[in-house]
Enzyme design. Structure first.
Site, PDB file in Angstrom:
ATOM      1  N   CYS A 286      92.721  75.454  93.408  1.00  0.00           N
ATOM      2  CA  CYS A 286      91.561  76.209  93.909  1.00  0.00           C
ATOM      3  C   CYS A 286      91.613  76.538  95.387  1.00  0.00           C
ATOM      4  O   CYS A 286      91.777  77.704  95.763  1.00  0.00           O
ATOM      5  CB  CYS A 286      90.291  75.421  93.599  1.00  0.00           C
ATOM      6  SG  CYS A 286      90.038  75.168  91.835  1.00  0.00           S
TER       7      CYS A 286
HETATM    8  N1  NAD Z   1      91.430  72.670  87.889  1.00  0.00           N
HETATM    9  C1  NAD Z   1      90.291  72.689  88.548  1.00  0.00           C
HETATM   10  O1  NAD Z   1      89.865  71.706  89.124  1.00  0.00           O
HETATM   11  C2  NAD Z   1      89.433  73.970  88.588  1.00  0.00           C
HETATM   12  C3  NAD Z   1      88.131  73.892  89.092  1.00  0.00           C
HETATM   13  C4  NAD Z   1      87.324  75.025  89.084  1.00  0.00           C
HETATM   14  C5  NAD Z   1      87.844  76.230  88.629  1.00  0.00           C
HETATM   15  N2  NAD Z   1      89.133  76.294  88.168  1.00  0.00           N
HETATM   16  C6  NAD Z   1      89.616  77.583  87.663  1.00  0.00           C
HETATM   17  O2  NAD Z   1      89.648  77.534  86.237  1.00  0.00           O
HETATM   18  C7  NAD Z   1      90.734  78.324  85.757  1.00  0.00           C
HETATM   19  C8  NAD Z   1      91.636  77.476  84.873  1.00  0.00           C
HETATM   20  O3  NAD Z   1      92.193  76.451  85.660  1.00  0.00           O
HETATM   21  P1  NAD Z   1      92.848  75.156  85.036  1.00  0.00           P
HETATM   22  O4  NAD Z   1      93.001  74.204  86.158  1.00  0.00           O
HETATM   23  O5  NAD Z   1      92.116  74.721  83.820  1.00  0.00           O
HETATM   24  O6  NAD Z   1      94.276  75.744  84.593  1.00  0.00           O
HETATM   25  P2  NAD Z   1      95.369  75.005  83.669  1.00  0.00           P
HETATM   26  O7  NAD Z   1      96.666  75.570  84.059  1.00  0.00           O
HETATM   27  O8  NAD Z   1      95.155  73.532  83.692  1.00  0.00           O
HETATM   28  O9  NAD Z   1      94.998  75.484  82.202  1.00  0.00           O
HETATM   29  C9  NAD Z   1      95.088  76.808  81.784  1.00  0.00           C
HETATM   30  C10 NAD Z   1      95.502  76.826  80.327  1.00  0.00           C
HETATM   31  O10 NAD Z   1      95.496  78.186  79.907  1.00  0.00           O
HETATM   32  C11 NAD Z   1      96.585  78.369  79.011  1.00  0.00           C
HETATM   33  N3  NAD Z   1      96.865  79.799  78.938  1.00  0.00           N
HETATM   34  C12 NAD Z   1      97.483  80.594  79.829  1.00  0.00           C
HETATM   35  N4  NAD Z   1      97.503  81.860  79.392  1.00  0.00           N
HETATM   36  C13 NAD Z   1      96.884  81.864  78.198  1.00  0.00           C
HETATM   37  C14 NAD Z   1      96.579  82.880  77.249  1.00  0.00           C
HETATM   38  N5  NAD Z   1      96.921  84.159  77.446  1.00  0.00           N
HETATM   39  N6  NAD Z   1      95.944  82.521  76.126  1.00  0.00           N
HETATM   40  C15 NAD Z   1      95.587  81.233  75.893  1.00  0.00           C
HETATM   41  N7  NAD Z   1      95.839  80.228  76.762  1.00  0.00           N
HETATM   42  C16 NAD Z   1      96.467  80.550  77.904  1.00  0.00           C
HETATM   43  C17 NAD Z   1      97.688  77.526  79.608  1.00  0.00           C
HETATM   44  O11 NAD Z   1      98.676  77.214  78.659  1.00  0.00           O
HETATM   45  C18 NAD Z   1      96.913  76.294  80.072  1.00  0.00           C
HETATM   46  O12 NAD Z   1      96.845  75.296  79.069  1.00  0.00           O
HETATM   47  C19 NAD Z   1      91.428  78.885  86.985  1.00  0.00           C
HETATM   48  O13 NAD Z   1      90.909  80.158  87.274  1.00  0.00           O
HETATM   49  C20 NAD Z   1      91.020  77.922  88.082  1.00  0.00           C
HETATM   50  O14 NAD Z   1      91.021  78.523  89.365  1.00  0.00           O
HETATM   51  C21 NAD Z   1      89.936  75.183  88.121  1.00  0.00           C
END
Ligand code: NAD
Length: 448
Positions: A286
């Site tokens: 983030c």
């Molecule tokens: N990790 C955090 O603490 C956090 C906090 C707030 C917001 N976010 C936001 O949330 C979003 C997700 O982050 P995250 O940390 O969960 O990411 P992550 O990488 O942990 O998980 C994303 C998942 O999406 C899957 N994926 C990718 N493309 C795909 C598709 N086309 N179809 C289906 N699945 C697909 C991946 O395989 C993965 O399992 C991002 O925009 C991030 O900025 C993250």
């Protein structure tokens, strides 16, 4: 007004309240999986969508791949109907679809929306009238209206369009950002208010009803763009304030002032001050990334986001600052960095989590290796580390009882299970970038 459309809205609201609504979460990562479990706890039938077959397989066997989520929680969710799939055709079975896929920066440091567009393109043919689609991935203001909505409309096989009110037979679209803080258990997940912006009031209200069933408070705003901007403001606020203390740390070191002591004193002020702490550089999905989504979008409006750029410059320079301090601390002890053995404590980007995305440890290791040091690491959350998007470490965690054979131990991540007095007692030199050795008075500690 079309009665059929109004009926669909009323029916979805009823299904949400009665927990009959089928919830699909796309992206079973750090955000999507905990969200799926929250809905499942509330007895919704949840389907997790992911393109990673290993994740789908693990979840369907009741396993886990995130340390803080025990397998028992997945098993319990499965008893409430939770399943995982890679089959986008099953989007058609869902009443609500929440998109939680990554939003990284590309190699030119520009927004990479390919995960969002990939998800939307795959979902669009299966979206149906009255379905609610919520984007949760952090992104620049305008993404929902300018990217998601047109792709959904273009790709829908029935020619449906986004419904802005009750009178259209289309699907509803909203944006609602996540406020996950991995490793922080001080606030119960359901006590974190949920900001929601809809493409029209019906979408907003449906999204509020959906999230209202798992969060204690929802905060509706006037548009998806306002909700997208809210998330960015929150993260830019952190990024800029961390840069401020990172800069002040460097000044305080020159002036012989202990910034940690200063912050502790300042935070006794009961109003108008929030404590931020310096460190070896930003990490995670983030704070190092999201602000640049806004900088990029601002260029379209002929506007430069100077605070963001300056904060980025200061924060990105921190791993270099750490390496300079390691070199200086070693040379004061008559030792050159080149050819010496350095142990990095902590690969994760922050304490007590199993996430090393954008971790400053990775940059510090690379910089030390480039300067000829033999680098190893220890991290209880990463017994081994292989190939990532930007790095190829292919290393195994070195046990802490081997500390005496290193010329320098660098605390990059202050995991709480480390025995800091024990580490200081065994090490020739400790460079502490997190003030983890606070209260320990020993000549072999250098804090930076
Ligand atoms: N990790 C955090 O603490 C956090 C906090 C707030 C917001 N976010 C936001 O949330 C979003 C997700 O982050 P995250 O940390 O969960 O990411 P992550 O990488 O942990 O998980 C994303 C998942 O999406 C899957 N994926 C990718 N493309 C795909 C598709 N086309 N179809 C289906 N699945 C697909 C991946 O395989 C993965 O399992 C991002 O925009 C991030 O900025 C993250």
């Amino acid at each position: 007004m079309s009665l059929a459309s109004l009926d669909k809205t009323i029916e979805l609201t009823r299904r949400i309240h009665s927990r009959d609504a089928r919830i699909g979460i796309v992206g079973m990562g750090y955000v999507g999986l905990p969200l799926a479990l929250l809905f499942s706890d509330e007895r919704f039938r949840v389907t997790g969508f992911d393109i990673d077959p290993r994740k789908v397989d693990t979840l369907n066997k009741g396993g886990t791949y995130i340390v803080r989520i025990p397998a028992a929680e997945i098993d319990q969710a499965r008893e409430h109907g939770f399943t995982a799939t890679a089959d986008y055709a099953r989007i058609a079975e869902m009443d609500v679809v929440i998109i939680c896929v990554p939003t990284p920066l590309d190699e030119h440091h520009e927004p990479d929306l390919s995960y969002i567009t990939g998800t939307v393109n795959s979902s669009a043919p299966h979206a149906h009238g009255g379905q609610l689609i919520i984007l949760a991935s952090t992104t620049y203001p305008g993404t929902t209206e300018e990217v998601v909505v047109p792709l959904l409309e273009k790709g829908n096989s029935s020619g449906l369009r986004v419904a802005r009110d009750d009178s259209s037979p289309g699907f509803y679209v909203a944006f609602s950002p996540e406020r996950e803080d991995p490793g922080n258990d001080s606030v119960a997940r359901r006590d974190i208010p949920k900001v929601i912006g809809g493409c029209g009031p019906v979408a907003r209200d449906l999204a509020a009803a959906t999230y209202g069933s798992i969060f204690n408070r929802t905060v509706p705003v006037s548009s998806p763009a306002a909700a997208e901007m809210t998330k960015l403001l929150e993260n830019i606020y952190r990024c800029v304030n961390i840069a401020l203390v990172n800069e002040l740390k460097q000044l305080c070191m020159r002036m012989g002032i202990d910034l940690a002591e200063v912050i502790d004193a300042a935070k006794t002020k009961p109003f108008g001050f929030q404590a931020f702490y310096p460190g070896p550089g930003l990490g995670g999905h983030c704070i190092p990334i999201d602000p640049f989504y806004l900088s990029w979008k601002a260029r379209e409006f002929d506007f430069r986001t100077r605070f963001i750029e300056l904060a980025g410059e200061i924060n990105n320079a921190m791993p270099y600052f750490v390496v300079e301090n390691i070199m200086e601390a070693m040379s004061r002890r008559g030792k050159a960095l080149c050819g010496s053995r350095v142990l990095i404590l902590g690969l994760a980007y922050k304490r007590d989590i199993d996430d090393l995305r954008e971790s400053p440890s990775l940059t510090i290791i690379e910089l030390l290796q480039k300067r000829g040091a033999h680098v190893e690491y220890n991290d209880p959350f990463f017994p081994t580390v292989g190939q990532g998007r930007k790095y190829a470490l292919n290393m195994t965690s070195t046990p802490l009882n081997e500390i005496p054979r290193f010329d320098c131990v660098v605390i990059v991540t202050d995991h709480s299970q480390y025995d800091y007095p024990g580490i200081v007692a065994k090490a020739k030199l400790v460079v502490d970038t997190r003030n983890a050795t606070k209260g320990i008075d020993a000549p072999n500690i250098v804090r930076c």
